[in-house]
Design a protein around this motif. Sequence first.
Motif, PDB file in Angstrom:
ATOM      1  N   ALA A 198      -0.205  13.344   5.765  1.00  0.00           N
ATOM      2  CA  ALA A 198       0.862  12.553   4.736  1.00  0.00           C
ATOM      3  C   ALA A 198       2.095  13.398   4.355  1.00  0.00           C
ATOM      4  CB  ALA A 198       0.022  11.788   3.686  1.00  0.00           C
ATOM      5  N   ASP A 199       1.845  14.489   3.754  1.00  0.00           N
ATOM      6  CA  ASP A 199       2.665  15.328   3.144  1.00  0.00           C
ATOM      7  C   ASP A 199       3.853  15.904   4.464  1.00  0.00           C
ATOM      8  OD1 ASP A 199       0.129  15.531   1.701  1.00  0.00           O
ATOM      9  OD2 ASP A 199       1.688  16.301   0.144  1.00  0.00           O
ATOM     10  N   VAL A 208       0.550   5.907   0.034  1.00  0.00           N
ATOM     11  CA  VAL A 208      -0.162   7.194   0.157  1.00  0.00           C
ATOM     12  C   VAL A 208       0.133   8.054  -0.989  1.00  0.00           C
ATOM     13  CG1 VAL A 208       1.216   8.036   2.032  1.00  0.00           C
ATOM     14  CG2 VAL A 208      -1.454   8.351   1.807  1.00  0.00           C
ATOM     15  N   VAL A 258      10.432  -6.544   5.575  1.00  0.00           N
ATOM     16  CA  VAL A 258       9.529  -5.871   4.723  1.00  0.00           C
ATOM     17  C   VAL A 258      10.302  -4.346   4.086  1.00  0.00           C
ATOM     18  CG1 VAL A 258       7.350  -4.654   4.294  1.00  0.00           C
ATOM     19  CG2 VAL A 258       7.198  -6.846   5.309  1.00  0.00           C
ATOM     20  N   HIS A 259      10.702  -3.665   5.067  1.00  0.00           N
ATOM     21  CA  HIS A 259      11.409  -2.535   4.955  1.00  0.00           C
ATOM     22  C   HIS A 259      12.693  -2.506   5.791  1.00  0.00           C
ATOM     23  CE1 HIS A 259       7.840  -1.000   2.683  1.00  0.00           C
ATOM     24  NE2 HIS A 259       7.176  -1.244   4.006  1.00  0.00           N
ATOM     25  N   LEU A 275      -4.097  11.034   7.036  1.00  0.00           N
ATOM     26  CA  LEU A 275      -4.100  11.465   5.728  1.00  0.00           C
ATOM     27  C   LEU A 275      -3.671  12.800   5.111  1.00  0.00           C
ATOM     28  CD1 LEU A 275      -7.744   9.829   5.122  1.00  0.00           C
ATOM     29  CD2 LEU A 275      -5.397   9.195   4.133  1.00  0.00           C
ATOM     30  N   HIS A 333       0.736  -1.281  -0.122  1.00  0.00           N
ATOM     31  CA  HIS A 333      -0.007  -0.011   0.127  1.00  0.00           C
ATOM     32  C   HIS A 333       0.719   1.220   0.057  1.00  0.00           C
ATOM     33  CE1 HIS A 333       0.592   1.047   4.223  1.00  0.00           C
ATOM     34  NE2 HIS A 333       0.825  -0.298   4.346  1.00  0.00           N
ATOM     35  N   VAL A 377       4.366  10.633   1.660  1.00  0.00           N
ATOM     36  CA  VAL A 377       4.043  10.713   0.265  1.00  0.00           C
ATOM     37  C   VAL A 377       4.752   9.600  -0.577  1.00  0.00           C
ATOM     38  CG1 VAL A 377       3.864  12.329  -1.914  1.00  0.00           C
ATOM     39  CG2 VAL A 377       2.819  12.813   0.351  1.00  0.00           C
ATOM     40  N   GLY A 378       4.130   8.694  -1.271  1.00  0.00           N
ATOM     41  CA  GLY A 378       4.612   7.869  -2.093  1.00  0.00           C
ATOM     42  C   GLY A 378       5.185   6.613  -1.535  1.00  0.00           C
ATOM     43  N   LYS A 379       4.857   6.589   0.015  1.00  0.00           N
ATOM     44  CA  LYS A 379       5.305   5.458   0.839  1.00  0.00           C
ATOM     45  C   LYS A 379       4.260   4.877   1.582  1.00  0.00           C
ATOM     46  CE  LYS A 379       9.428   8.130   1.947  1.00  0.00           C
ATOM     47  NZ  LYS A 379      10.186   8.880   2.993  1.00  0.00           N
ATOM     48  N   PRO A 380       4.347   3.368   2.273  1.00  0.00           N
ATOM     49  CA  PRO A 380       3.273   2.887   2.824  1.00  0.00           C
ATOM     50  C   PRO A 380       2.989   3.964   4.225  1.00  0.00           C
ATOM     51  CG  PRO A 380       4.970   1.333   2.339  1.00  0.00           C
ATOM     52  CD  PRO A 380       5.590   2.457   1.971  1.00  0.00           C
ATOM     53  N   LEU A 381       1.792   4.015   4.554  1.00  0.00           N
ATOM     54  CA  LEU A 381       1.431   4.837   5.649  1.00  0.00           C
ATOM     55  C   LEU A 381       0.182   3.890   6.608  1.00  0.00           C
ATOM     56  CD1 LEU A 381       1.267   7.076   7.515  1.00  0.00           C
ATOM     57  CD2 LEU A 381      -0.451   8.052   5.959  1.00  0.00           C
ATOM     58  N   LEU A 382       0.758   3.584   7.955  1.00  0.00           N
ATOM     59  CA  LEU A 382      -0.186   2.827   8.536  1.00  0.00           C
ATOM     60  C   LEU A 382      -0.761   3.997   9.745  1.00  0.00           C
ATOM     61  CD1 LEU A 382       1.265  -0.861   8.828  1.00  0.00           C
ATOM     62  CD2 LEU A 382      -1.122  -0.324   8.148  1.00  0.00           C
TER      63      LEU A 382
END
Lengths: 330, 377
Positions: free
Chosen positions: B68-69, A218, B103-104, B65, A216, B74-79
């Motif tokens: 995020a910036d 964002v 995973v990372h 949300l 996923h 931005v452009g990455k996974p966000l939980l």
Amino acid sequence: MRPVVIAGVANTAFVAANPDLDETEMVEEVTRKALAEAGLQRSDVGFVCSGSSDWVMGRAFSFVQALEGVGAWPPIRESHVEMDGAWALYEAWLRLQHGDVDVAVVYAYGRSSYGPVDDTLTLQLDPYTTKPLEPDPLSLAALQARLLLDRGHATEADFAAVVAAARGLDAASLLQAPHASSPLRAHDAPFRTDGAAAVVLRVGTTGGPRIAGIAHLVDSHHLGLRDLGDSASTRNAAARAGGTAGVEVAELHAPYSAQVTLLARALGLGPEVRVNPSGGALVADTPMVSGLMRIIEATRAVRAGARVALAHASTGPCLQHNLVCRLEAS
Amino acid sequence: VRPVAVTGIGQTRHAAKRDDVSMPGLVREAIRRALDDAGLDWTDIDAVVMGKAPDLFEGVANPELFLADAIGAVGKPLLRVHTAGSVGGSTAIVGTHLVGSGVHDRVLVIAWEKQSESNAMWALSQPFPFQPPVAAGAGGYFAPIIREYITRTGAPEHIGWLVAVKDRLNALHNPYAHLQLPDITVDTVRASPLLWDPIRYLETCPSSDGACAVVLAAQPTGNNRPAWVHGTAMRTEPMLFAGRDEVSPAAGAQCARDVFAEAGCTPADIDVAELYVPFSWYEPMWLENLGLRASGWRAVDAGETARTGSLPINASGGVLSSNPIGASGMLRFAEAALQVRGLAGAHQIDRARLAMGHAYGGGSQFFATWIVGSERP
């Protein structure tokens, strides 16, 4: 990575309002049925993860009471995301990678009947710059639809065809309806519902569709800082999840009809791919559940014979945050 | 599963109202410090995990949300994790698993609360359907549980006052701490108003604006010494059933057994601990629940949990001195890591090799712990 399969799924009926079941009862129903489908007991479960939203439910810590439905005694290993259940599934998949537990239960629940969902979603917008303008979700989706038209990527007839296919209606007569937020019409919006869903994940290579990849990403929140006519995060997440090669069925979490067109284009899905045979969010869109439902419907598609199915979940204004899960027959 | 290093830690100055910063400004203050500590920049981060308590606290739904910036996601996974008061700990644990699983390689975890945007008492007191409303906030909920602890153990009433004084004097050595009460004494605590019997005003945590950020990585980064994660655990039990022991919850005790088993050590090996103590009495209660001491109140009374004692608890000043709710758990985890890195500054405890961070939430039902060490496991 440890291999993980989807061993069981379940969902409640999705109806516009379900005052007869509280959240605890919904969660009890779907987790019990999903475990039964997987042939597992509660005592087999090593991790539980859920997705829900306090704003949707209208109170703080709403997940605390829903937890009673899953049977958290003796004490369980458990976590919760304030997100769609698809991301709860991601955390559960991650937890299974740790190596000490082999079965995880994921659930999500939501209500559209507790309050105006459009108002709640507007609360997701930047409170300093965007929220004060009060743009409603239909109008935001219309910005995306307008870009698709302006670029020649779609016509209004394409949007009507998506709705007609999902709901079994006649596309030509749908186009007679007036615009609600041009170029979208009222029927281009999701059918909002109450309900819950659950998934059982199990480490292994048999007993259900295999999670071949899940990722996923964002995008920028700000509507002027990204291309609203595309979904870079969806495309890149799909690449990280193993790509779209061989996909026979795609379940896309597109609340608005034009977003189906947008996402299919962003993913590069050809005409051979069956998109949203379930009808998607246009026939049942439960906040915080709809994304997890796409994974459940993709699971059912694989069980019904598809070799590869793609599930997509989205959250945030104009598809800001996107998850892609590639399922393959085991 | 591979070892995970804690290579960067940052926190804001905590205060009742951080009117000088927006929500993005608040989280960036903590993240920038964590990145500097880790010797990394925004683009070096592979994924972001954000934790905070109820979104009603700020009036924004799913604020990850719009942030995020600002948080470089931005452009990455966000939980986005939310496990009530334990969320700061849970968030760090999810980040640990993202790195440990492979995973990372470099994950940023950030937890925050800007309580001044709303009224926490209101947000905490929303009625549950079909249940009698408590409408008393957290203090009203926990006070009867504390009273039951006192009744069971025969603890003298000054124990809570001792903890209240100790943590506030510890906070004088922590420049980030919200409360700075140099004149606090047992007498001033005893003389402060009774809010919820037996909890007095000076025995409660403040409401704070603040954030905490931690960089987790598969290898050491930057020039500062890392801490290593030796074990993590999360446990949950239901809020409502007659078989629960709310004074010493089974989930808390199980969480401790889990984390000691994963870390391969015992309570006796722990040099320092940061426990989630929002009301003074919870220090002796958690000491017993986690198996750190047989009698929590006797340990407090003997000064064992003071900076000079055998098991310093909350050398940072703890939740009693700073409480940005969503970040409070991560601050416990981060302060434990600072101690074993030797980077805790004026509140550093000598010879801290193995430390425990602990957080709890809900009705004493959600627990998160980690054990961090100066040595690679």
